[in-house]
Scaffold this active site. Structure first.
Site, PDB file in Angstrom:
ATOM      1  N   CYS A 142      31.736   0.037   8.088  1.00  0.00           N
ATOM      2  CA  CYS A 142      32.123  -1.173   7.370  1.00  0.00           C
ATOM      3  C   CYS A 142      33.304  -1.828   8.067  1.00  0.00           C
ATOM      4  O   CYS A 142      33.926  -1.261   8.951  1.00  0.00           O
ATOM      5  CB  CYS A 142      32.478  -0.828   5.930  1.00  0.00           C
ATOM      6  SG  CYS A 142      31.191   0.095   5.068  1.00  0.00           S
TER       7      CYS A 142
ATOM      8  N   ARG B 170      29.978  -5.456  11.800  1.00  0.00           N
ATOM      9  CA  ARG B 170      30.195  -4.089  11.334  1.00  0.00           C
ATOM     10  C   ARG B 170      29.489  -3.805  10.012  1.00  0.00           C
ATOM     11  O   ARG B 170      29.485  -2.661   9.547  1.00  0.00           O
ATOM     12  CB  ARG B 170      31.692  -3.823  11.177  1.00  0.00           C
ATOM     13  CG  ARG B 170      32.476  -3.882  12.469  1.00  0.00           C
ATOM     14  CD  ARG B 170      33.919  -3.509  12.218  1.00  0.00           C
ATOM     15  NE  ARG B 170      34.052  -2.114  11.820  1.00  0.00           N
ATOM     16  CZ  ARG B 170      34.284  -1.112  12.668  1.00  0.00           C
ATOM     17  NH1 ARG B 170      34.401  -1.346  13.948  1.00  0.00           N
ATOM     18  NH2 ARG B 170      34.415   0.112  12.226  1.00  0.00           N
TER      19      ARG B 170
ATOM     20  N   TRP C 135      28.422  -1.937   5.204  1.00  0.00           N
ATOM     21  CA  TRP C 135      27.143  -1.375   5.663  1.00  0.00           C
ATOM     22  C   TRP C 135      26.888  -0.165   4.785  1.00  0.00           C
ATOM     23  O   TRP C 135      27.650   0.794   4.787  1.00  0.00           O
ATOM     24  CB  TRP C 135      27.233  -0.979   7.138  1.00  0.00           C
ATOM     25  CG  TRP C 135      25.939  -0.509   7.711  1.00  0.00           C
ATOM     26  CD1 TRP C 135      24.947  -1.284   8.247  1.00  0.00           C
ATOM     27  CD2 TRP C 135      25.489   0.849   7.821  1.00  0.00           C
ATOM     28  NE1 TRP C 135      23.912  -0.494   8.689  1.00  0.00           N
ATOM     29  CE2 TRP C 135      24.212   0.817   8.437  1.00  0.00           C
ATOM     30  CE3 TRP C 135      26.040   2.078   7.475  1.00  0.00           C
ATOM     31  CZ2 TRP C 135      23.488   1.981   8.705  1.00  0.00           C
ATOM     32  CZ3 TRP C 135      25.313   3.232   7.729  1.00  0.00           C
ATOM     33  CH2 TRP C 135      24.057   3.174   8.338  1.00  0.00           C
TER      34      TRP C 135
ATOM     35  N   ASN D  26      36.265   2.496   4.901  1.00  0.00           N
ATOM     36  CA  ASN D  26      35.252   2.659   5.928  1.00  0.00           C
ATOM     37  C   ASN D  26      35.153   4.151   6.235  1.00  0.00           C
ATOM     38  O   ASN D  26      36.170   4.816   6.420  1.00  0.00           O
ATOM     39  CB  ASN D  26      35.639   1.890   7.198  1.00  0.00           C
ATOM     40  CG  ASN D  26      34.638   2.076   8.324  1.00  0.00           C
ATOM     41  OD1 ASN D  26      33.482   2.404   8.086  1.00  0.00           O
ATOM     42  ND2 ASN D  26      35.090   1.864   9.547  1.00  0.00           N
ATOM     43  N   GLY D  27      33.935   4.689   6.288  1.00  0.00           N
ATOM     44  CA  GLY D  27      33.754   6.110   6.547  1.00  0.00           C
ATOM     45  C   GLY D  27      32.942   6.771   5.448  1.00  0.00           C
ATOM     46  O   GLY D  27      32.276   6.088   4.655  1.00  0.00           O
TER      47      GLY D  27
ATOM     48  N   GLU E 179      15.756   1.816  27.009  1.00  0.00           N
ATOM     49  CA  GLU E 179      16.634   0.760  26.513  1.00  0.00           C
ATOM     50  C   GLU E 179      15.850  -0.502  26.177  1.00  0.00           C
ATOM     51  O   GLU E 179      16.117  -1.169  25.178  1.00  0.00           O
ATOM     52  CB  GLU E 179      17.724   0.459  27.546  1.00  0.00           C
ATOM     53  CG  GLU E 179      18.659  -0.683  27.185  1.00  0.00           C
ATOM     54  CD  GLU E 179      19.467  -0.446  25.921  1.00  0.00           C
ATOM     55  OE1 GLU E 179      20.051  -1.423  25.422  1.00  0.00           O
ATOM     56  OE2 GLU E 179      19.507   0.706  25.428  1.00  0.00           O
TER      57      GLU E 179
ATOM     58  N   LYS F 125      15.847  -2.249  22.451  1.00  0.00           N
ATOM     59  CA  LYS F 125      16.177  -3.649  22.158  1.00  0.00           C
ATOM     60  C   LYS F 125      15.060  -4.303  21.356  1.00  0.00           C
ATOM     61  O   LYS F 125      15.307  -5.052  20.404  1.00  0.00           O
ATOM     62  CB  LYS F 125      16.413  -4.431  23.464  1.00  0.00           C
ATOM     63  CG  LYS F 125      17.729  -4.126  24.110  1.00  0.00           C
ATOM     64  CD  LYS F 125      18.883  -4.631  23.256  1.00  0.00           C
ATOM     65  CE  LYS F 125      20.088  -3.760  23.380  1.00  0.00           C
ATOM     66  NZ  LYS F 125      20.022  -2.400  22.880  1.00  0.00           N
TER      67      LYS F 125
ATOM     68  N   GLU G 129      15.220  -3.019  17.772  1.00  0.00           N
ATOM     69  CA  GLU G 129      16.404  -3.439  17.027  1.00  0.00           C
ATOM     70  C   GLU G 129      16.302  -4.855  16.499  1.00  0.00           C
ATOM     71  O   GLU G 129      16.668  -5.120  15.346  1.00  0.00           O
ATOM     72  CB  GLU G 129      17.645  -3.333  17.929  1.00  0.00           C
ATOM     73  CG  GLU G 129      18.120  -1.920  18.179  1.00  0.00           C
ATOM     74  CD  GLU G 129      19.314  -1.886  19.114  1.00  0.00           C
ATOM     75  OE1 GLU G 129      20.234  -1.083  18.869  1.00  0.00           O
ATOM     76  OE2 GLU G 129      19.326  -2.650  20.091  1.00  0.00           O
TER      77      GLU G 129
ATOM     78  N   HIS H  22      -0.161  12.147  28.886  1.00  0.00           N
ATOM     79  CA  HIS H  22       0.000  13.353  28.073  1.00  0.00           C
ATOM     80  C   HIS H  22       0.097  13.031  26.581  1.00  0.00           C
ATOM     81  O   HIS H  22       0.724  13.769  25.830  1.00  0.00           O
ATOM     82  CB  HIS H  22       1.222  14.144  28.528  1.00  0.00           C
ATOM     83  CG  HIS H  22       1.103  14.673  29.915  1.00  0.00           C
ATOM     84  ND1 HIS H  22       0.214  15.662  30.266  1.00  0.00           N
ATOM     85  CD2 HIS H  22       1.751  14.307  31.060  1.00  0.00           C
ATOM     86  CE1 HIS H  22       0.309  15.912  31.555  1.00  0.00           C
ATOM     87  NE2 HIS H  22       1.242  15.110  32.068  1.00  0.00           N
TER      88      HIS H  22
ATOM     89  N   LYS I   8      27.257  -2.512  14.152  1.00  0.00           N
ATOM     90  CA  LYS I   8      27.674  -2.413  15.551  1.00  0.00           C
ATOM     91  C   LYS I   8      28.365  -1.092  15.878  1.00  0.00           C
ATOM     92  O   LYS I   8      27.990  -0.412  16.816  1.00  0.00           O
ATOM     93  CB  LYS I   8      28.610  -3.580  15.869  1.00  0.00           C
ATOM     94  CG  LYS I   8      29.083  -3.641  17.321  1.00  0.00           C
ATOM     95  CD  LYS I   8      27.963  -4.027  18.239  1.00  0.00           C
ATOM     96  CE  LYS I   8      28.430  -4.218  19.664  1.00  0.00           C
ATOM     97  NZ  LYS I   8      27.301  -4.425  20.576  1.00  0.00           N
TER      98      LYS I   8
END
Length: 598
Positions: free
Chosen positions: A2, A28, A75, A101-102, A471, A475, A478, A494, A593
């Site tokens: 957050c 955030r 968040w 936050n946490g 990556e 992307k 996301e 496979h 983020k």
């Protein structure tokens, strides 16, 4: 994960500062937002949804004379997004308001204790135990600061906490395993989870360390330790321009940050490469004799960069391995005084990565942080730090930090192994211009338009291109919310080939003309035989384009440079698919983020 903002100033503009700060922290968390203004009484307003929902509901004209307050953008961890679960949280008498936050790991036992004492909870959050704890100490006649400290002392887990009280113009704050930074302004003092919250007001900061407390009022800021002893602090100056944290005319931060990559890489490389001497000089990382294994720990995009870094070292004859930080277990992974552990984290606060680095420190290993944030926890707690110098990155989906991590890790591999060639140095020098060429000429938008309705997207690569394939898939996941997977190209046969259809485009990363490239072309033929469309991401040195429906060019890049350049094409494809689908590109659902919870 957050975002926290606080302000104690001499001017009566707290509400504007708080809203500006929350706007700068939306990356955030954006499930809900709220503010608390303190004077003779507490005024708390909070709303589910993005910041605009709070702004619409807030009677700003009523608070024009307020000069102290805290704000929060959430968040969700404990409890779904809702008005009642939004921060700030208060006690039942509205004497204290808290933002957090946490994660409070022992919140259930604390909640049970408080409930048994007759306190009724309104929310599902872990945070609400904090104001109620503070209130119980206030009821015993204890002063505000001591009540705050005693409540913090009861908490187990990670936290950055800030509180305001009725009848006072003071903010109290504390941190443990979650970031908190103070801003020193001309007309007041600021408190935030991250610098962008107040960068337009001041560039002078103090970073709080774990276990420290801060007291902010319009006239002073005081930092103390757990015992209340005043701590000497140093003020650092942030080099960012406030404009760096803006969109600069782009529709999205992500597109801006993709286009900033040439400049970010020049900053990353500046002063560190000497072509004439054929040397790399990382001033903050002295030569380290790694007699044991080199271990990388990281999460998400940073993990893909770590995979790239580990491959660089292995190709130079050094035993190196990349670990997902959340799976790094010092009890089963050999680590000790002969080991070097490299933590790759763009924020320098990633909870899983910090846990792994602390375990490595306890085991006596040498630790190196590769991070973007000066003064972050990783930068302060590791033996050495290598800054990637990418500048502020606001979009949740990492772009320019990944490219800068790749470049920084290439230099680190050169320095750790003393295996440096003029060809490598020249290749790194060329990367910014090559990426600019991609940005100027890419046909990624047309490719995105062709495949925006695909059922899924596959990305394949070998060697240095394998982490880039992962990556590229990340992307796409996301920001488009579409199914995407990255594979080592040889693994297609496979199992994953069972998923290939005519509506599953396969992005094949093929650079160079060596055996690895030829084998990947063989994998492309396997895909083509099953009627899947192929998009070749290539430098044209192989013949892969003969088997491709579309080509995304990787101009003039060779060896270690090609993965950095090739990745930009995949970033652009994901961006334009998401744009065509109308997704929330900068703030994708369920993501934030800086991941400061485990």
């Amino acid at each position: 994960m957050c975002g926290i903002i606080g302000y104690a100033g001499s001017d009566s503009d707290a509400i504007d500062v708080l809203l500006d700060g929350l706007s700068g922290l939306e990356y955030r968390g954006y499930d809900s937002a709220g503010v608390a203004l303190s004077n003779q009484t507490l005024h708390v307003h909070k709303r589910e949804g993005e910041l605009s929902a709070l702004e619409s509901a807030l009677p700003k004209s009523e608070y024009e004379n307020e000069s102290v307050g805290i704000g929060h953008t959430r968040w969700s961890t404990h409890g779904p997004p809702s008005d009642v679960n939004a921060h700030p949280h208060t006690d039942d008498q509205n004497r204290v308001a808290v933002v957090h936050n946490g994660i409070i790991e022992n919140y259930q036992s604390l909640r049970d204790e408080l409930t048994a004492a007759g306190i009724e909870f309104e929310s599902d959050t872990d945070t609400e135990v904090v104001p109620h704890l503070i209130s119980t100490y206030l009821a015993d006649g204890i002063d505000r600061e001591t009540a705050f400290r005693r409540a913090i002392d009861r908490i187990e887990g990670s936290y950055a906490v800030a509180a305001v009280f009725e009848g006072t113009n003071t903010i109290y704050a504390a941190r443990r395993n979650s970031p908190l930074v103070l801003g020193i302004g001309n007309d007041g003092y600021y408190l935030a989870s991250d610098v962008p919250a107040f960068i337009e007001y001041t560039d002078r900061v103090i970073y709080l360390d774990d276990g420290e407390f801060a007291r902010l009022s319009p006239s002073e800021v005081v930092v103390t330790d757990a015992d209340g002893t005043v701590v000497e602090t140093s003020i650092e100056t942030i080099s960012w321009d406030p404009e760096d944290a803006g969109k600069s005319g782009y529709d999205h931060y992500m597109l801006k940050e993709i286009n900033e990559q040439p400049d970010a890489l020049r900053k990353c490389l500046r002063g560190r490469l000497d072509e004439l001497e054929g040397t790399v000089d990382l001033e903050s990382v002295p030569p380290i004799q790694a007699s044991g294994a080199i271990q990388f720990v990281a999460c998400g995009t940073s993990y893909h960069a770590a995979m790239y870094g580990a491959r660089l070292l292995r190709d130079r004859g050094v035993s190196a391995q990349a670990f997902l930080a959340s799976e790094y277990d010092e009890e089963t992974i050999p680590v000790g005084g002969e080991s070097v552990v490299v933590g790759v984290t763009q924020s320098g606060e990633t909870a899983d990565t910090m846990r792994a680095l602390r375990a490595a420190n306890r085991a006596g290993a040498k630790t190196i942080a590769v991070t973007n944030v000066v003064g972050s926890s990783a930068a302060r707690e590791c033996d050495h730090v290598l800054y990637i110098r990418a500048g502020p990155e606001i979009g949740v989906a990492a772009t320019k930090t990944f490219a800068s991590q790749q470049a920084a890790l290439t230099m680190l591999a050169c320095q750790l192994t003393e295996n440096i060639s003029r060809e490598t140095i020249q290749a790194l020098r060329d990367v910014p211009d090559l990426i600019q060429t991609v940005l100027d000429t890419s046909n990624a938008r047309a490719v995105a338009e062709t495949y925006e309705d695909a059922d899924a997207y596959f990305f394949i690569g070998r060697g240095y291109q394998y982490p880039v394939a992962l990556e590229g898939a990340l992307k796409m996941k996301e920001i488009t919310y579409k199914h995407a997977e990255g594979f080592a190209a040889g693994e297609l046969k496979h199992g994953p080939l069972a998923l290939v259809t005519e509506n599953t485009p396969v992005f094949a990363l093929v650079t160079g003309d060596d055996e690895r490239a030829n084998k990947t072309i063989g994998n492309v033929k396997e895909v083509e035989a099953r009627d899947a469309p192929v998009v070749a991401v290539t430098d044209g040195r192989s013949e892969v384009e003969r088997y491709a429906d579309h080509v995304l060019e990787v101009p003039g890049a060779g060896g270690i440079a090609s993965p950095i350049v090739a990745n930009v094409q995949l970033q652009l494809v994901s961006y334009w698919v998401a744009n065509r689908l109308g997704r929330s590109i900068d703030k994708p659902r369920n993501l934030a983020k800086s991941v400061t919870v485990e």
